[in-house]
Design an enzyme around this catalytic site. Structure first.
Site: not given
Length: 278
Positions: A48, A92, A115
């Protein structure tokens, strides 16, 4: 069989996205919060960061030990929510045992939830309203659209009911006028259901589970699985078994995962536009 080449599509879309980002009055900023030292998470975050830098975005990685107080994480999210220079916040997964993942995830402002996993964004998706959509389902839709695969009126079968993929994809495809059946790994007569699919999406974490006797001729097969078998990465679909029957098939790696990576930064751009308007 035509390969649904996620890497190729990602590269094309990233190039277009980079042009749009470069025209903005400031750099976009993504903040990733990690708890613990999960090896897989370390790799994902590294990737990322690389994509963020390639796009000219700012990237901040906040890493806590697995004995951090949950309130410390929540306080940091509150701080980031209130920072107008932060466009996207990603917690995460997975979090270590003992943490309330739902509580932490939902602390993120819906307009910064790149997300697409907060209850608010999931609810907006359910009502077919503008929102940030979970990256993997959105990536699947865009991959199908890129290859001009007809969705409207087709029968989609999803094997796997995870919040991350199966449930969100079900709603997303219903919103796009596709008939959807969702199955579990142990659904009775699973084979008879998967063989009715015009489009079959598999996300169950079982290596090479779907074989040629489980799909109909010329089905579109989308493999979301990432497994390691004998030190080789493979999907939930037995690629060699299915490739001569399917009309379209995603490779693993190089398929859906590539689209997921792109959609994260597409969501970052969308989040900027949403927050700018607000």
């Amino acid at each position: 069989m035509i390969l649904l080449d996620g890497k190729k599509v990602k590269e094309e879309k990233i190039s277009i996205l980079k042009d749009k980002i470069n025209k903005l009055p400031r750099q976009l900023k993504l903040v990733v919060i990690q708890v613990g030292n999960n090896e897989g998470s370390n790799i994902y975050i590294k990737n990322k960061r690389k994509t963020a830098l390639d796009l000219g975005c700012l990237f901040e990685h906040i890493k806590y030990e697995d004995n951090v107080e949950e309130q410390t994480i929540l306080n940091k999210i509150d701080e980031l929510n209130n920072d107008p220079m932060v466009d996207g916040i990603l917690v995460q997964s997975p979090l270590p045992k003992g943490f309330n993942e739902s509580l932490i995830q939902n602390r993120v402002l819906a307009s910064k939830d790149v997300d697409g996993l907060t209850d608010i964004n999931s609810g907006l998706l359910f009502h077919n309203k503008e929102c940030l959509i979970s990256c993997t389902p959105y990536g699947i839709l865009e991959l199908l659209n890129y290859y001009n695969i007809e969705i409207k009126g087709k029968h989609l079968v999803i094997v796997g009911r995870s919040i991350l993929v199966g449930r969100q994809l079900m709603i997303l495809m219903l919103n796009n006028d596709e008939t959807v059946t969702i199955c579990l790994l142990y659904t009775s007569r699973l084979e008879s259901i998967t063989k009715t699919a015009d489009i079959l999406v598999v996300a169950i974490g079982k290596p090479k589970f779907i074989t040629n006797n489980m799909i109909k001729d010329n089905a579109v097969v989308v493999d979301v699985g990432i497994n390691r078998e004998n030190d080789i990465i493979c999907g939930d679909v037995d690629f060699d078994s299915v490739k001569d029957i399917a009309s379209y098939l995603t490779p693993v790696p190089g398929g859906v995962g590539q689209m997921t990576a792109y959609e994260l930064f597409n969501n970052l751009y969308i989040a900027y536009e949403m927050n700018k308007e607000n």
